[in-house]
Design a protein around this motif. Structure first.
Motif, PDB file in Angstrom:
ATOM      1  N   GLY A  19      36.294   7.329 -11.888  1.00  0.00           N
ATOM      2  CA  GLY A  19      36.762   7.318 -13.547  1.00  0.00           C
ATOM      3  C   GLY A  19      36.454   8.572 -13.930  1.00  0.00           C
ATOM      4  O   GLY A  19      37.466   8.797 -15.123  1.00  0.00           O
ATOM      5  N   GLN A  66      37.184   2.790  -3.037  1.00  0.00           N
ATOM      6  CA  GLN A  66      37.987   2.968  -4.495  1.00  0.00           C
ATOM      7  C   GLN A  66      39.055   3.683  -4.134  1.00  0.00           C
ATOM      8  O   GLN A  66      40.008   3.635  -4.747  1.00  0.00           O
ATOM      9  CB  GLN A  66      36.711   3.555  -5.355  1.00  0.00           C
ATOM     10  CG  GLN A  66      37.391   3.806  -6.975  1.00  0.00           C
ATOM     11  CD  GLN A  66      36.084   4.390  -7.639  1.00  0.00           C
ATOM     12  OE1 GLN A  66      35.052   4.840  -7.063  1.00  0.00           O
ATOM     13  NE2 GLN A  66      36.226   4.517  -8.867  1.00  0.00           N
ATOM     14  N   GLY A  97      26.764   5.699 -10.432  1.00  0.00           N
ATOM     15  CA  GLY A  97      26.342   5.552  -9.006  1.00  0.00           C
ATOM     16  C   GLY A  97      26.416   4.691  -8.316  1.00  0.00           C
ATOM     17  O   GLY A  97      25.987   4.170  -7.304  1.00  0.00           O
ATOM     18  N   LYS A  98      27.539   3.847  -8.679  1.00  0.00           N
ATOM     19  CA  LYS A  98      27.777   2.672  -7.906  1.00  0.00           C
ATOM     20  C   LYS A  98      28.687   3.037  -6.663  1.00  0.00           C
ATOM     21  O   LYS A  98      28.018   2.400  -5.653  1.00  0.00           O
ATOM     22  CB  LYS A  98      28.900   1.643  -8.839  1.00  0.00           C
ATOM     23  CG  LYS A  98      28.460   1.448 -10.338  1.00  0.00           C
ATOM     24  CD  LYS A  98      29.574   0.558 -10.983  1.00  0.00           C
ATOM     25  CE  LYS A  98      30.842   1.315 -11.318  1.00  0.00           C
ATOM     26  NZ  LYS A  98      30.701   2.706 -12.312  1.00  0.00           N
ATOM     27  N   SER A  99      29.477   3.841  -6.670  1.00  0.00           N
ATOM     28  CA  SER A  99      29.894   4.133  -5.452  1.00  0.00           C
ATOM     29  C   SER A  99      29.064   4.918  -4.535  1.00  0.00           C
ATOM     30  O   SER A  99      29.117   4.494  -3.069  1.00  0.00           O
ATOM     31  CB  SER A  99      31.246   4.982  -5.623  1.00  0.00           C
ATOM     32  OG  SER A  99      32.261   4.353  -6.251  1.00  0.00           O
ATOM     33  N   THR A 100      28.277   5.532  -5.071  1.00  0.00           N
ATOM     34  CA  THR A 100      27.319   6.299  -3.962  1.00  0.00           C
ATOM     35  C   THR A 100      26.258   5.349  -3.358  1.00  0.00           C
ATOM     36  O   THR A 100      26.189   5.406  -2.362  1.00  0.00           O
ATOM     37  CB  THR A 100      26.506   7.191  -4.903  1.00  0.00           C
ATOM     38  OG1 THR A 100      27.508   8.025  -5.797  1.00  0.00           O
ATOM     39  CG2 THR A 100      25.611   8.144  -4.201  1.00  0.00           C
ATOM     40  N   SER A 133      33.115  10.949  -9.775  1.00  0.00           N
ATOM     41  CA  SER A 133      33.229   9.699  -9.688  1.00  0.00           C
ATOM     42  C   SER A 133      34.634   9.384  -9.995  1.00  0.00           C
ATOM     43  O   SER A 133      35.282  10.135 -10.677  1.00  0.00           O
ATOM     44  CB  SER A 133      32.388   8.862 -10.661  1.00  0.00           C
ATOM     45  OG  SER A 133      32.803   8.766 -11.732  1.00  0.00           O
ATOM     46  N   HIS A 138      35.653  -2.453 -13.485  1.00  0.00           N
ATOM     47  CA  HIS A 138      35.495  -2.244 -15.220  1.00  0.00           C
ATOM     48  C   HIS A 138      36.223  -3.078 -15.756  1.00  0.00           C
ATOM     49  O   HIS A 138      36.281  -3.073 -17.245  1.00  0.00           O
ATOM     50  CB  HIS A 138      36.251  -0.791 -15.590  1.00  0.00           C
ATOM     51  CG  HIS A 138      35.295   0.139 -14.701  1.00  0.00           C
ATOM     52  ND1 HIS A 138      33.766   0.574 -15.346  1.00  0.00           N
ATOM     53  CD2 HIS A 138      35.410   1.155 -13.981  1.00  0.00           C
ATOM     54  CE1 HIS A 138      33.204   1.405 -14.574  1.00  0.00           C
ATOM     55  NE2 HIS A 138      34.018   1.937 -13.761  1.00  0.00           N
ATOM     56  N   ASN A 188      31.260   5.065 -15.717  1.00  0.00           N
ATOM     57  CA  ASN A 188      31.916   6.039 -14.766  1.00  0.00           C
ATOM     58  C   ASN A 188      30.633   7.019 -14.622  1.00  0.00           C
ATOM     59  O   ASN A 188      30.118   7.760 -15.463  1.00  0.00           O
ATOM     60  CB  ASN A 188      33.061   6.735 -15.379  1.00  0.00           C
ATOM     61  CG  ASN A 188      34.274   5.843 -15.477  1.00  0.00           C
ATOM     62  OD1 ASN A 188      34.743   5.779 -16.706  1.00  0.00           O
ATOM     63  ND2 ASN A 188      34.686   4.931 -14.872  1.00  0.00           N
ATOM     64  N   GLY A 189      30.354   7.142 -13.163  1.00  0.00           N
ATOM     65  CA  GLY A 189      29.473   8.280 -12.804  1.00  0.00           C
ATOM     66  C   GLY A 189      28.135   7.684 -12.855  1.00  0.00           C
ATOM     67  O   GLY A 189      26.995   8.277 -12.792  1.00  0.00           O
TER      68      GLY A 189
HETATM   69  N1  LIG Z   1      29.899  14.133  -2.412  1.00  0.00           N
HETATM   70  C1  LIG Z   1      29.569  14.253  -3.810  1.00  0.00           C
HETATM   71  N2  LIG Z   1      29.096  15.585  -4.087  1.00  0.00           N
HETATM   72  C2  LIG Z   1      28.487  15.902  -5.327  1.00  0.00           C
HETATM   73  N3  LIG Z   1      28.475  15.011  -6.282  1.00  0.00           N
HETATM   74  C3  LIG Z   1      28.872  13.825  -6.113  1.00  0.00           C
HETATM   75  C4  LIG Z   1      29.566  13.298  -4.861  1.00  0.00           C
HETATM   76  N4  LIG Z   1      29.692  12.040  -4.882  1.00  0.00           N
HETATM   77  C5  LIG Z   1      29.362  11.512  -6.172  1.00  0.00           C
HETATM   78  N5  LIG Z   1      28.597  12.585  -6.965  1.00  0.00           N
HETATM   79  C6  LIG Z   1      28.180  12.410  -8.098  1.00  0.00           C
HETATM   80  O1  LIG Z   1      27.409  11.213  -8.182  1.00  0.00           O
HETATM   81  C7  LIG Z   1      27.479  10.615  -9.863  1.00  0.00           C
HETATM   82  C8  LIG Z   1      27.720   9.067  -9.461  1.00  0.00           C
HETATM   83  O2  LIG Z   1      28.971   8.911  -8.772  1.00  0.00           O
HETATM   84  P1  LIG Z   1      29.685   7.600  -8.356  1.00  0.00           P
HETATM   85  O3  LIG Z   1      31.057   7.987  -7.839  1.00  0.00           O
HETATM   86  O4  LIG Z   1      28.648   6.937  -7.735  1.00  0.00           O
HETATM   87  O5  LIG Z   1      29.810   6.837  -9.753  1.00  0.00           O
HETATM   88  P2  LIG Z   1      30.538   5.404 -10.101  1.00  0.00           P
HETATM   89  O6  LIG Z   1      29.468   4.594 -10.654  1.00  0.00           O
HETATM   90  O7  LIG Z   1      31.044   4.952  -8.814  1.00  0.00           O
HETATM   91  O8  LIG Z   1      31.595   5.885 -11.265  1.00  0.00           O
HETATM   92  P3  LIG Z   1      33.254   5.437 -11.382  1.00  0.00           P
HETATM   93  O9  LIG Z   1      32.820   3.910 -12.206  1.00  0.00           O
HETATM   94  O10 LIG Z   1      33.775   6.383 -12.134  1.00  0.00           O
HETATM   95  O11 LIG Z   1      33.579   5.228 -10.076  1.00  0.00           O
HETATM   96  C9  LIG Z   1      28.595  11.269 -10.167  1.00  0.00           C
HETATM   97  O12 LIG Z   1      28.047  12.364 -11.222  1.00  0.00           O
HETATM   98  C10 LIG Z   1      29.219  12.186  -9.163  1.00  0.00           C
HETATM   99  O13 LIG Z   1      29.575  13.361  -9.505  1.00  0.00           O
END
Ligand SMILES: Nc1ncnc2c1ncn2[C@@H]1O[C@H](COP(=O)(O)OP(=O)(O)OP(=O)(O)O)[C@@H](O)[C@H]1O
Ligand SMILES: [Mg+2]
Length: 504
Positions: A401, A88, A44-47, A399, A201, A41-42
């Motif tokens: 999660g 998501q 960076g996948k969704s980003t 994120s 996950h 979780n966090g």
């Molecule tokens: N719009 C935003 N503004 C500030 N921080 C952000 C933003 N979007 C994402 N982040 C930060 O970027 C990091 C990666 O987030 P991301 O959503 O890509 O994780 P993830 O791998 O998809 O996790 P999960 O499995 O929980 O969905 C996190 O620390 C999150 O807080």
């Protein structure tokens, strides 16, 4: 002629408010490939996917489609390149009908310029049927269960005849049969040359359906490899950075008084003849397949649904709970499933989302005690490894999660004697699951009575003292945590065996 992958993302970097989230990440996806994108979780996948979907712009790096560099300036450009994105976060408009959501922004019109409702409904019906869903295309989305919303979100992506579909945790609220249908569909899409990036996950799903995988950790690429024959333990270690034990928790401790006694509970069409007890310090699990009635049972017990018959005693005293407020007064807490929809207040800060249910603990003489709130926050941030730089930002910046962890934390803090968790680790990575189990165990040791509802048999087997299996609204078997096997549970969950047969 050189063959290019369908998509290549090279050296992608991205920071939010000066905090780096992606550090020179590379990802290549071939045509007709299902590629798993994995990480905590966090991570960076969704980003990364938001960049491919044109939602965010990278700070540096390049994106090539079919070997040609392209700037995905906004989601429309990305879509025009044949990329669809199943988010998501569900992106539905509740006040619109199903077909209106499906065709939002790409409405079909007659040659006179009028909306062609009939054709849109026909196509909606057709696509939903492929997923085995029969709902009226004219139904309002707000009236639908979360799993249907997720299926509509998936169908919407299918509508666009895309070349690449990004699926960001598409199955979090789907039942087993819905997941199987989705997998069949994915395999068919793959055969016709469509590429899929799959985020989940649920590692067993990944193993079943994906050809290759890429692991991210703290925004960095760890490894890309072929899925076949890869050991899930190895992948887990790549994600979390350490080995995670899958062993059953050994947590023998004395139980206290009876906290909850339920006898002959029946609600027509939902569940019947339900008997069980939970003692202080005991962790009791309920599992089963879709339609087993467990969620409805506990929603009724908590006062969310219409009346039931039968008796409920809390600490020996008969109660009839007709409203969630009464349940809280009786000392019960309920952490609902599908929390992103049911429990998160999007435009409230992370820290306030956590302290909301236990506000009574913080409010003294009319003001919220900032310091206590901050202390509680820090405790759980550490215990559950919540990734957030500033707890004052709104929770939707976390994120997916990590949003879940915040809501779980708020209930861990609540002063209730009985705590019901529905699907406690939905959307939570393998490492953090462990930390949540640990916290639940701590609560049990403190004498709280705990109930865990989960569709994953291994989950209840790992942490519960006793397990109840449900099928069509009835309890079909009971096990102690250490005598249950996944296979045995499945027999009772599918109705192939009934309780009497085991005991008799
Ligand atoms: N719009 C935003 N503004 C500030 N921080 C952000 C933003 N979007 C994402 N982040 C930060 O970027 C990091 C990666 O987030 P991301 O959503 O890509 O994780 P993830 O791998 O998809 O996790 P999960 O499995 O929980 O969905 C996190 O620390 C999150 O807080
Ligand atoms: Mg995510």
């Amino acid at each position: 002629m050189e063959m290019h992958p369908f998509v290549a993302m090279n050296g992608i970097e991205k920071s939010f408010n000066g905090v780096p989230v992606l550090k020179k990440v590379t990802l290549e996806v071939e045509r007709g490939e299902i590629h798993a994108l994995l990480g905590e979780n966090g991570a960076g996948k969704s980003t990364l996917m938001n960049i491919l979907g044109g939602v965010h712009q990278p700070d540096s790096g390049q994106i090539l489609i079919g070997g040609e560099e392209i700037k995905l300036a906004n989601p429309h450009v990305s879509q025009a390149q044949g990329i669809s994105f199943i988010h998501q976060e569900l992106n539905m408009v509740g006040d619109l009908r199903v077909y209106e959501n499906m065709f939002l922004g790409s409405e079909i019109r007659t040659r006179f310029g009028f909306l062609n409702v009939e054709e849109m409904c026909r196509q909606t019906h057709e696509i939903l049927a492929q997923l085995g869903v029969s709902i009226d295309p004219k139904e309002y989305v707000r009236n639908l269960a979360t799993s249907y919303k997720q299926l509509i979100e998936i169908s919407k992506a299918l509508l666009h005849k895309s070349q690449l579909i990004i699926m960001d945790e598409p199955t979090t609220s789907l039942a087993e049969h819905e997941v199987s249908r989705l997998f069949i569909l994915m395999k068919n899409l793959k055969k016709s040359g469509v590429s899929i990036i799959y985020i989940s996950h649920k590692l067993k799903e990944i193993q079943e359906v994906c050809d290759r995988y890429t692991v991210l950790r703290d925004g960095q690429l760890v490894k890309t490899d072929i899925m076949q024959n890869e050991n899930l333990e190895v992948i887990t270690k790549l994600m979390v950075g350490k080995s995670i034990s899958q062993d059953r928790y050994v947590h023998e401790h004395e139980f206290g008084e009876l906290a909850l006694e339920v006898q002959g509970l029946t609600s027509t069409g939902l569940f019947k003849h339900i008997d069980f007890t939970v003692r202080q310090g005991e962790i009791v699990g309920f599992t089963g397949l879709a339609g087993d009635g467990r969620t409805e049972l506990f929603e009724s017990l908590f006062g969310y649904r219409k009346k039931y018959t039968g008796t409920v005693k809390v600490k020996g005293k008969p109660v009839h709970i007709t409203h969630p407020r009464k349940a809280l007064q009786a000392g019960m807490g309920y952490v609902p499933k599908d929390r992103k929809e049911n429990a998160i207040i999007k435009d409230l800060s992370v820290i306030h989302n956590m302290s909301l249910s236990s506000m009574g603990n913080f409010e003294r003489m009319g003001f919220i005690q900032d310091k206590k709130e901050q202390e509680q926050f820090n405790t759980y941030k550490k215990a559950l490894n919540i990734k957030v730089h500033n707890p004052r930002i709104t929770i939707d910046k976390l994120s997916g999660g990590n949003q879940q962890k915040v809501i779980i934390a708020k209930w861990l803090e609540a002063e209730t004697d009985i705590l019901i968790f529905d699907n406690p680790t939905q959307g939570i990575d393998v490492g953090a699951k462990q930390e949540i189990y640990q916290q639940i165990l701590t609560l049990a040791k403190l004498g709280k009575a705990i109930i865990i509802l989960s569709s994953e048999a291994p989950e209840v087997m790992r942490i519960c003292h006793s397990i109840h299996v449900m099928y069509h609204g009835e309890i079909t078997a009971r096990f102690t945590g250490d005598e249950a096997s996944e296979e045995e549970i499945m027999h009772y969950a599918t109705g192939a065996k009934r309780e009497g047969e085991k005991i008799g």
